[in-house]
Design an enzyme around this catalytic site. Structure first.
Site: not given
Lengths: 177, 570
Positions: B463, B467-469
């Site tokens: 989402g 971290e993903e970003q």
């Protein structure tokens, strides 16, 4: 059995028919073959016909059109031809006896004759074109031209005076396609 | 004795006319058809040489025609006269010509016809005459020879066309003696021409008329010109030595045509060269085509020396066309085409095979040829892949993704394949800032493996986590790191995913996990792992079994070490 015969007959007649149609347009093998049949008439409108086994030129009425002789033309050497009648059974020849030069009609096999130049000579005519008309000079008797008389129903002959007004040496030819 | 002799002489004298009456009979095939009520005369024309006498008979062949010139039908000199002829006079007449030794009897047929209504002639009496269009020519008023005057000249003739008087302008139409000269014949000259004159016979004037049917003949193109050879067209023909060949010559027009070779005609007795011909009539164009064939039973080497010439001739001229036999040239063009076709097929097949077995081929290539790879300079990366995975909320039971990430993935990629992975939660140190760790370790990784699961249980997926970003940022913006998407389950709806995942998904396909999540040992040779390995960087060294073992030991020690490290901090 009858049915079989009938079928066989039909088969044979069919074969004959086919064979006929194929052979009809195949004259005997030979290097020389006809240029075709031509209608010939002199510049005075006389046509050729046979009378008492003589070739004569005259005015034929429509009712006598079946008597008109058409000419079979077979090339000989360059610029010269053999002239035949009756689909190539009779051939015109020029024969000199004494001082006289006369026309003969001879029943010969012209393709066979063609090989022997000396034999073929009297049948050979040198043709020359003069506008729409053609004249024929005998190869055997140079200076002698195939001619008709100014009068009708007279035999076709030869003249060594092609400018003589009583003789006609110019002929029209029309191919019978 | 004298009496007997006289008797014999008498018998001979009596017999002689009888003998002479044994005439050779014939029939004049020409039927004379002339207009009634006009004077008509004709000769016997039996063509007997040196004839002395001619006698005319009526249709019974016995009754002599009157010699009285007052009689309407009579014989004068050697001619039969009708002064004038009547329709009822039509029929047969006989004439006998004699010379000293011979006698000829001929039957002739005469017919007198009345003019057709509203016409100046009867069509039965037509004399057909022909002239060529575009030429000058003449019409002749026929059979007037017997009506010449004492100076041997024809009487004056009036000409009519279709029964209307013809104006002789001496330019286009010129009348002279029994002739009508027509200058520059056209189609319009077609018609019925009548010539009319009169003849004074025994002091009385009589009419004479003849009718001519003029056909202006068209000189068809191929009739009055030299023959045209349609085939051959001065060409070459590839022929194998010793083979059978047929040469064909097509000629239009009335002409004779034949083949010749080396300046001489084809000998009829030659068995190697056989000439044959047929004529074909084209009914549509009304032309004749002559086809002359030369059958060459066996092509000899000398036949290549001179061309075969088809010569066609008629009395308007000659034409010639040749065929030159040549040895067949190896057809390079077809060879090239063949090679290109084969190449194309091979390339297509290769592409096809490569498409199907691309992964296997690449992996095989890496395995086989790794030793030949040039030693690359270090790229400064530590890890082969950074593993990005969803973090489960519930901690009671290990989720499928955890099993996959912590068990299956390291088992295969690290132990079997020798890759080094960074797995958050395994390789990080406790207390480290997660964002810093990620940023730092992703940079040190050659690949970013993103584990995708269905977002059905409501747990938070990648989402919007930072971290993903960071990962996405590095993967997409810096573009220095390649992304591998692994679907653990079939994900039908990507709409709920973040924009960056959607973007990556558009760019490349995902690899879907097809196995189960048990902890039994996995094989790197399954399709899934092959695909993963394909996207993974090339291994520096394919792990040998001993090497693997040593690596495994190393990893185990590291794990132990990490666990040890975790314990005091946990």
């Amino acid at each position: 059995m009858d049915i079989f015969r009938c079928t066989l007959c039909r088969l044979i007649s069919l074969l004959l028919l086919l064979f006929h149609s194929e052979t009809a347009c195949r004259p005997t093998r030979g290097r020389r073959h006809s240029m075709g049949t031509f209608r010939i008439w002199d510049v005075n409108q006389k046509v050729f016909y046979l009378s008492h086994k003589q070739l004569v030129a005259g005015y034929l009425q429509a009712a006598n059109a079946n008597l008109e002789e058409k000419v079979e033309v077979m090339p000989a050497e360059s610029n010269s031809v053999f002239l035949g009648l009756h689909s190539g059974k009779l051939w015109l020849s020029c024969v000199k006896s004494g001082d006289k030069v006369r026309l003969q009609l001879e029943e010969v096999d012209i393709t066979d004759l063609g090989r022997n130049k000396e034999q073929a000579k009297r049948f050979t005519f040198l043709h020359s074109q003069n506008g729409p008309t053609t004249s024929f000079e005998s190869a055997a008797n140079p200076g002698w031209y195939l001619c008709t008389e100014s009068e009708g129903d007279k035999p076709v002959s030869f003249t060594n005076k092609p400018k003589d007004t009583t003789k006609i040496t110019q002929f029209y030819f029309e191919g019978q396609q | 004795m004298q009496v007997l002799l006289r008797l014999a002489c008498f018998i001979v004298l009596m017999m002689s006319p009888l003998k002479a009456d044994q005439c050779h009979e014939s029939e004049d095939q020409v039927v004379s058809i002339f207009a009634a009520n006009e004077i008509f005369a004709r000769l016997c024309n039996a063509r007997l040489k040196d004839k002395n006498t001619t006698i005319w008979y009526k249709n019974d062949s016995k009754t002599r025609v009157s010699m009285e010139v007052d009689s309407r039908i009579h014989q004068f000199e050697d001619k039969l006269w009708f002064v004038p002829g009547k329709v009822e006079d039509s029929g047969q007449y006989y004439c006998i010509e004699r010379n000293s030794t011979y006698c000829l009897k001929q039957k002739i047929t005469v017919k007198f016809v009345k003019n057709e209504p509203n016409l100046c002639y009867n069509s039965e009496a037509l004399f057909p005459q022909r002239l060529f269009i575009g030429q000058n020519g003449l019409l002749a008023c026929p059979t007037l020879d017997l009506f010449k005057d004492e100076n041997n000249e024809f009487p004056r003739i009036q000409w009519y066309k279709d029964c209307k008087p013809l104006f002789l302008d001496n330019i286009r139409h010129i009348g002279e003696a029994d002739k009508l000269f027509i200058m520059n014949v056209t189609k319009e000259h077609k018609g019925r021409y009548s010539c009319r004159t009169s003849y004074v016979y025994l002091g009385k004037q009589h009419h004479i008329s003849r009718v001519i049917d003029l056909t202006p003949a068209k000189k068809t193109a191929n009739q009055h010109r030299e023959p045209v050879i349609m085939k051959p067209a001065n060409e070459t023909l590839e022929v194998e030595l010793g083979s059978y060949t047929q040469l064909i010559c097509n000629v239009t027009g009335l002409a004779n045509a034949y083949w010749s070779w080396n300046g001489s005609n084809i000998d009829e007795n030659d068995t190697a060269l056989v000439e044959d011909f047929i004529t074909v009539k084209n009914h549509h164009t009304n032309t004749r085509i002559l086809i002359v064939m030369l059958n060459i039973s066996q092509v000899e080497s000398k036949f290549y020396l001179y061309p075969f010439v088809c010569e066609a001739a008629n009395w308007f001229g000659k034409s010639a066309a040749y065929v030159q036999l040549i040895h067949p040239v190896r057809d390079f063009q077809s060879y090239i085409i063949g090679i290109f076709s084969i190449l194309t097929v091979v390339i297509m097949c290769s592409i096809f095979i490569y498409k199907i077995f691309k992964v296997d081929i690449v992996l095989w290539y890496r395995d086989c040829c790794y030793d030949f790879f040039p030693a690359e300079a270090s790229d400064g990366k530590i890890y082969d892949a950074y593993i990005l995975y969803p973090k489960t909320v519930e901690k009671e039971s290990a989720s499928n993704s955890d099993i996959f990430v912590f068990k299956i993935l390291p088992e295969v990629l690290e132990k079997q394949c020798g890759y080094s992975l960074f797995i958050y939660g395994r390789d990080d140190y406790v207390g480290e800032d997660i964002v810093e760790v990620m940023d730092e370790h992703i940079k040190k990784s050659r690949r970013l493996i993103i584990i995708l699961v269905r977002d059905t249980l409501g747990f938070s997926f990648l989402g919007d986590t930072s971290e993903e970003q960071i990962a996405m940022y590095n993967a997409l913006i810096h573009n220095g790191i390649k992304v591998i998407l692994l679907e653990l389950e079939k994900i039908q709806d990507y709409e709920k995913m973040s924009e960056s995942i959607k973007f990556i998904k558009q760019k490349q396909k995902t690899i879907r996990w097809s196995g189960d999540f048990t902890e039994k040992s996995q094989s790197a040779k399954t399709r899934f792992w092959k695909n993963v390995r394909y996207y993974m960087p090339a291994q520096k060294k394919a792990p040998s079994s001993s090497h693997l073992r040593s690596r495994a030991l190393n990893w185990n020690s590291t794990e132990l070490f990490e666990r040890e490290v975790h314990v005091p901090l946990g």
